[in-house]
Design a protein around this motif. Structure first.
Motif, short mmCIF file in Angstrom:
data_model
loop_
_atom_site.label_atom_id
_atom_site.label_comp_id
_atom_site.label_asym_id
_atom_site.label_seq_id
_atom_site.Cartn_x
_atom_site.Cartn_y
_atom_site.Cartn_z
N SER A 96 -50.01 -5.98 -2.81
CA SER A 96 -48.82 -5.12 -2.96
C SER A 96 -47.68 -5.58 -2.07
N THR A 97 -46.48 -5.25 -2.51
CA THR A 97 -45.27 -5.50 -1.72
C THR A 97 -44.49 -4.20 -1.65
N THR A 98 -44.18 -3.75 -0.44
CA THR A 98 -43.52 -2.46 -0.26
C THR A 98 -42.26 -2.59 0.58
N ILE A 99 -41.36 -1.65 0.35
CA ILE A 99 -40.18 -1.46 1.18
C ILE A 99 -40.19 0.00 1.61
N LYS A 100 -40.10 0.25 2.90
CA LYS A 100 -40.10 1.64 3.35
C LYS A 100 -39.23 1.81 4.58
N GLY A 101 -38.73 3.03 4.73
CA GLY A 101 -37.87 3.36 5.87
C GLY A 101 -36.83 4.39 5.48
N SER A 102 -35.95 4.70 6.41
CA SER A 102 -34.92 5.70 6.18
C SER A 102 -33.70 5.07 5.54
N LEU A 103 -33.38 5.52 4.33
CA LEU A 103 -32.19 5.03 3.64
C LEU A 103 -30.93 5.50 4.37
N HIS A 104 -30.99 6.69 4.96
CA HIS A 104 -29.87 7.24 5.71
C HIS A 104 -29.58 6.39 6.94
N LYS A 105 -30.61 6.07 7.72
CA LYS A 105 -30.42 5.23 8.91
C LYS A 105 -30.00 3.82 8.53
N TYR A 106 -30.53 3.33 7.42
CA TYR A 106 -30.16 2.00 6.93
C TYR A 106 -28.65 1.93 6.68
N HIS A 107 -28.13 2.98 6.02
CA HIS A 107 -26.69 3.06 5.77
C HIS A 107 -25.91 3.04 7.08
N ASN A 108 -26.33 3.86 8.04
CA ASN A 108 -25.60 3.95 9.31
C ASN A 108 -25.69 2.68 10.12
N GLU A 109 -26.83 2.01 10.09
CA GLU A 109 -26.95 0.75 10.82
C GLU A 109 -26.05 -0.32 10.20
N LYS A 110 -25.93 -0.32 8.89
CA LYS A 110 -25.07 -1.30 8.22
C LYS A 110 -23.62 -1.12 8.63
N PHE A 111 -23.22 0.13 8.88
CA PHE A 111 -21.84 0.41 9.24
C PHE A 111 -21.67 0.65 10.74
N LYS A 112 -22.64 0.14 11.53
CA LYS A 112 -22.55 0.17 13.00
C LYS A 112 -22.37 1.59 13.55
N LYS A 113 -23.06 2.55 12.92
CA LYS A 113 -22.99 3.94 13.37
C LYS A 113 -24.27 4.39 14.05
N GLY A 114 -25.12 3.42 14.39
CA GLY A 114 -26.34 3.72 15.11
C GLY A 114 -27.51 4.04 14.20
N SER A 115 -28.70 3.96 14.77
CA SER A 115 -29.91 4.28 14.00
C SER A 115 -30.15 5.78 14.08
N GLN A 116 -29.39 6.52 13.30
CA GLN A 116 -29.44 7.98 13.33
C GLN A 116 -29.24 8.56 11.94
N ASN A 117 -29.68 9.81 11.78
CA ASN A 117 -29.52 10.49 10.50
C ASN A 117 -29.04 11.92 10.69
N PHE A 118 -28.20 12.14 11.72
CA PHE A 118 -27.68 13.49 11.96
C PHE A 118 -26.34 13.74 11.29
N ASP A 119 -25.71 12.69 10.78
CA ASP A 119 -24.43 12.89 10.09
C ASP A 119 -24.68 13.15 8.60
#
Length: 303
Positions: A58-81
């Protein structure tokens, strides 16, 4: 809205070749000290906060899509916004293109939740107001060394998670996180969620919201009544009915019909003394936040 997610690549060979040959992410394999060779599997990589796991079967991708978005835009590894539908859509389309997984994924786990700005300290709500789900105490009632508190009601296919987002991220505002954590694919199937592309459809979010709202309505959330003027007999009954141990003990002595009658007595008392302000606030803010993040004018329940 969408936070943690886990998906499987259905066309594993194609996806594996694409990731490995095009160096989409840096992959690491394990060294076998007994043979002196590098194992073919598993191969593991990180795409910001997302975990890429290529195993033999199997091949999987997992994690927080919200944090992924924020990390891409240099807003930190967070999901409070806030995480809007248009932002979710952009990240999903980006992942599909990056990993060549168009119409070839299977979603097995999904978290759907909201950060709600509430009137009072979320800690008070967690400690004093959120008591039971379906008349049972939370399976988890955790404190994370000053980094936030959590109550989680675990069921077979899902969990209801409610926690103090303010404390977790040291925020000045009162933010309560309310979340539906889906851990079984069959629950997602009932909601019409099979692949990543299904999360590009606003109808899917409407079904997710109705599932979350339905579960929150089942949670017993009672305003503090100890200092409230009421008949002593009613207060005694409320003290009894707000204790999950009382309902556990009832199962061995009362019929389902009798328990149902007692549940209605609890509802009557809560309405009589107006002890549902906190719960109604959570439900109202949940709906308002959903309308805002889905970028629609109003919420209309699916028939």
């Amino acid at each position: 809205m969408i936070d943690n997610i886990k998906l499987f690549a259905l066309d594993k060979h194609k996806v594996d070749e694409h990731i490995i040959n095009n160096e989409v992410v840096e992959l690491k394999s394990y060294f076998d000290y007994s043979t002196g060779e590098i194992n073919c599997y598993p191969k593991k990589g990180k795409d910001l906060n997302l975990e890429i796991n290529i195993c033999k079967k199997s091949t999987t991708i997992k994690g927080s899509l919200h944090k992924y978005h924020n990390e891409k835009f240099k807003k930190g590894s967070q999901n409070f916004d806030d995480f809007y539908f248009s932002q979710i859509e952009k990240q999903i389309r980006g992942l599909i293109k990056k990993y060549k997984i168009e119409n070839s994924t299977s979603i097995t786990n999904l978290e759907f939740g909201f950060n709600l700005a509430v009137e009072k300290d979320p800690q008070i709500i967690l400690d004093s107001n959120i008591l039971m789900n379906n008349l049972k105490a939370p399976n988890k009632n955790l404190k994370f060394s000053g980094k936030g508190d959590l109550k989680e009601f675990q069921m077979t296919d899902y969990s209801i998670k409610i926690y103090n987002k303010s404390k977790q991220f040291k925020l000045e505002s009162n933010i309560l996180r309310v979340e539906l954590k889906i851990i079984q694919k069959r629950f997602l199937t009932k909601l019409g969620i099979f692949k990543l592309e299904d999360l590009l459809n606003k109808e899917t979010f409407l079904r997710l919201f109705e599932a979350l709202r339905d579960k929150i309505e089942g949670v017993v959330i009672i305003d503090d009544f100890q200092d409230k003027m009421m008949l002593e007999t009613d207060k005694d009954m409320l003290n009894k009915y707000s204790n999950p141990n009382y309902w556990i003990n009832l199962k061995s002595t009362k019929s389902l019909k009798q328990i149902s009658r007692l549940k209605k007595e609890l509802e009557t008392l809560l309405n009589k003394y107006e002890l549902l302000h906190t719960k109604n606030e959570i439900l109202e803010k949940l709906e308002n936040k959903f309308i805002e993040l889905l970028e629609i004018k109003e919420y209309k329940k699916i028939a």
